[in-house]
Design a protein around this motif. Sequence first.
Motif, mmCIF file in Angstrom:
data_model
loop_
_atom_site.group_PDB
_atom_site.id
_atom_site.type_symbol
_atom_site.label_atom_id
_atom_site.label_comp_id
_atom_site.label_asym_id
_atom_site.label_seq_id
_atom_site.Cartn_x
_atom_site.Cartn_y
_atom_site.Cartn_z
ATOM 1 N N GLY A 64 0.838 -1.296 -0.043
ATOM 2 C CA GLY A 64 -0.028 -0.030 -0.155
ATOM 3 C C GLY A 64 0.939 1.058 -0.079
ATOM 4 O O GLY A 64 0.327 2.385 0.106
ATOM 5 N N ALA A 65 2.385 1.378 -0.164
ATOM 6 C CA ALA A 65 3.081 2.285 0.023
ATOM 7 C C ALA A 65 2.881 3.087 -1.301
ATOM 8 O O ALA A 65 2.551 2.510 -2.451
ATOM 9 N N THR A 66 3.000 4.318 -1.334
ATOM 10 C CA THR A 66 2.747 5.273 -2.601
ATOM 11 C C THR A 66 3.915 5.361 -3.230
ATOM 12 O O THR A 66 5.055 5.185 -2.976
ATOM 13 N N VAL A 67 3.796 5.035 -4.657
ATOM 14 C CA VAL A 67 4.712 4.925 -5.860
ATOM 15 C C VAL A 67 4.769 6.038 -6.824
ATOM 16 O O VAL A 67 3.687 6.228 -7.256
ATOM 17 N N ASP A 68 5.944 6.704 -6.740
ATOM 18 C CA ASP A 68 6.039 7.605 -7.783
ATOM 19 C C ASP A 68 6.591 7.015 -9.335
ATOM 20 O O ASP A 68 7.646 6.470 -9.231
ATOM 21 N N CYS A 69 5.539 6.880 -10.075
ATOM 22 C CA CYS A 69 5.943 6.460 -11.344
ATOM 23 C C CYS A 69 6.926 7.049 -12.493
ATOM 24 O O CYS A 69 7.055 6.530 -13.621
ATOM 25 N N SER A 70 7.462 8.090 -11.859
ATOM 26 C CA SER A 70 8.088 8.760 -12.895
ATOM 27 C C SER A 70 9.563 8.464 -12.780
ATOM 28 O O SER A 70 10.763 8.680 -13.424
ATOM 29 N N THR A 71 9.847 7.500 -11.788
ATOM 30 C CA THR A 71 11.381 6.685 -11.291
ATOM 31 C C THR A 71 10.755 5.294 -10.913
ATOM 32 O O THR A 71 9.801 4.970 -11.025
#
Length: 308
Positions: free
Chosen positions: A50-57
């Motif tokens: 459920g951790a937040t993922v930044d899809c730019s990296t």
Amino acid sequence: MKLLCGAALLLLCLAATAAQSPCVCEKNKRVTDCRTDGSGRCICQAIGSGATVDCSTLTSKCLLMKAEVMGSKSGRREKPKDAFEDTDGLYDPECENSGAFKAKQCNGTTCWCVNTAGVRRTDKHDADLKCNQLVRTMWIIIEMRHAERNAPLNAESLKKFFTDTIISRYQLDGRYIANVLYENPLITIDLKQNASQKLAGDVDIADVAYYFEKDVKGQSIFHNNAGINISIDNEPVKLEKTVVYYVDEIAPEFSMKSLTPGVIAVIVVVLVAIVAAIVVLVVTRRRKGKYVKAEVKEMNEMHRGLNA
């Protein structure tokens, strides 16, 4: 007045909806609930944690492993027909809020310490084990073997292909690519990144190696599910084997108990060979000594006979 207020509210709602529109996480397919944020970035929730993922990296290896384990448990992930379980490679990890591995990992009552790549670096113990720090993996060696060819590949073209691919596909700064070596049929890539070199925002070499290994094995993490098409001078190259080695800033703490049966067998064979060689040497010297003594005795008898 009420009409104007209603129109303004509607515009705000539409703007908020647009800012939170669904998106696709191109760099990680093991996510859910993807929405764009105010800056237009695609933000998702990692499966399993459920951790937040930044899809730019790239997503951290710890979160990827956790999502893979959850996918396997749920049965949603189809396994290749030749797949077999690497019990010491894939486990359900404990991750920090940052996505990094916790130094101590456990499976029930069995625990061990890991490095920043999540690889076990101690023997397995009970739950009382203390892992004082998360030791950094400063050097990752990716060793590949390509299929048999009539002629070797061009070493410079090969180096350029893998260097450009790692920089563009995995967003790793080129200064962390220490070497790309070709010794037909072996291809070796050295990634080096110590704690003092790594800057905020830099992709970690452990994450790069994990993405890369999945790509070359046909298990890409990227949303389009396409791995790397390795082509050197417009000629496709097929890889037969890929192995990843890890070098930590502090040496691992393994005892003889942790060695695999195969390694122990090799050690036993070597020891037996050494003992056998010593025995042969001792016996040979004894026989040689007896022969020399006998020869001296015969010479003395001959001299006595001549003197008589």
